[in-house]
Design an enzyme around this catalytic site. Structure first.
Site, short mmCIF file in Angstrom:
data_model
loop_
_atom_site.label_atom_id
_atom_site.label_comp_id
_atom_site.label_asym_id
_atom_site.label_seq_id
_atom_site.Cartn_x
_atom_site.Cartn_y
_atom_site.Cartn_z
N ASP A 25 141.14 92.05 76.04
CA ASP A 25 141.29 91.83 77.48
C ASP A 25 141.07 93.14 78.25
OD1 ASP A 25 141.70 90.29 79.72
OD2 ASP A 25 143.89 90.47 79.65
N HIS A 42 131.88 93.46 80.07
CA HIS A 42 131.70 92.60 78.89
C HIS A 42 130.67 93.23 77.94
CE1 HIS A 42 134.25 89.72 80.73
NE2 HIS A 42 133.39 89.28 81.63
N LEU A 136 134.78 91.88 54.70
CA LEU A 136 135.63 91.54 55.85
C LEU A 136 135.16 90.21 56.42
CD1 LEU A 136 137.62 92.53 58.27
CD2 LEU A 136 135.51 93.19 59.38
#
Ligand code: IPE
Ligand code: IPE
Ligand code: MG
Length: 267
Positions: A25, A42, A136
């Site tokens: 955020d 973004h 991962l």
């Protein structure tokens, strides 16, 4: 994967969490403070995703789950929604090769059909192309909502057994949730200063350690991740028990009853 639940048993203690879940955020505020359009935030946020993914892989984190778009984010201005969609599409097109080079398996959770056929096809292709990578597992939650996840699991259960009556166990229910391939996260991070869950992983965060930082997502980096992991390491995770019970069970000390340990301590 073997079913484990933090409401049943205490998971193995680790210096580095096996699973980290992040609410990324603060992109909009990062851009605003620089007099830039929100999309610039973004874009920078995507760079942070790359850095944090790399840092997690290097630290031995096995699962990294990132909240990219919530089921409520459709309520944003249409222009922002379509720019976010565009960034998602481009990442799916461009990042697969790098993920393969780095041993990263990609999973997408959430209802992605509303993003359109092209994204659905690219997502399926990227998941398939990275499926055998072991280092991962990077999960992107897109059009994900914690309530949606619980309800879709319930619907699956009822579809499997339409006449179902009686109690439902965690063992039956948890594997129907979207992230049934991952253990519950040990560490949750939210950047950007808000202290809320915003409909992220509602079921899974039952006993997760919650870390909130003022740092905006585009400014979050490997060092900030390290700080979060250091904070995690200092937590005493009790899972409903008492501190004494946990010490008794620690492998460094013989497992004694609380009373026996107190006798020794006072001797
Ligand atoms: C997070 O940053 C990214 C998404 C929710 C897609 P925000 O866009 O929410 O940034 P702020 O909270 O407005 O600063
Ligand atoms: C949460 O951030 C969702 C994502 C990061 C994808 P929001 O910015 O949408 O959360 P609220 O609206 O501040 O709770
Ligand atoms: Mg926000």
């Amino acid at each position: 994967m073997k079913f484990t639940s933090t409401t049943r048993e205490i998971p193995e203690k680790r210096a580095v969490p096996r699973h980290i879940a992040i609410i990324m955020d603060g992109n909009g505020r990062w851009a605003k403070s620089r007099y830039l359009p929100r999309v610039a935030g973004h874009r920078r946020g995507v760079e942070t995703v790359r850095e944090v993914t790399r840092a997690c892989a290097e630290r031995g984190v096995e699962f990294l789950t990132l909240f990219a778009f919530s089921s409520e984010n459709w309520n944003r201005p249409q222009e922002e929604v379509s720019l976010l969609r565009e960034l998602f599409l481009r990442a799916l097109e461009q990042e697969v090769e790098k993920m393969n080079r780095n041993g990263i398996r990609l999973r997408i959770v959430g209802e992605i059909a509303p993003f359109g056929e092209k994204i659905c096809a690219l997502a399926a292709r990227a998941e398939e192309a990275t499926a055998s990578n072991k280092r991962l597992t990077l999960t992107i939650a897109a059009n994900y909502g914690g309530r949606w996840d619980i309800l879709q699991a319930l619907e699956k259960l009822l579809r499997q057994e339409p006449r179902r009556r009686g109690p439902v166990t965690e063992e039956e229910f948890a594997p129907l949730l979207a992230m049934n391939y991952a253990p519950e996260p040990e560490l949750f991070i939210r950047t950007g200063g808000e202290q809320r869950i915003s409909n992220f992983l509602l079921w899974h965060l039952a006993y997760t350690e919650l870390y909130f930082t003022q740092t905006l997502w585009p400014d979050f980096d490997a060092l900030a991740l390290e700080e979060a992991i250091a904070w995690f390491r200092a937590r005493e995770r009790r899972f409903g028990r008492t501190s004494e019970q946990l010490q008794d069970a620690s492998p460094a000390r013989p497992a004694l009853s609380g009373a026996a340990q107190r006798l020794i301590d006072s001797a």
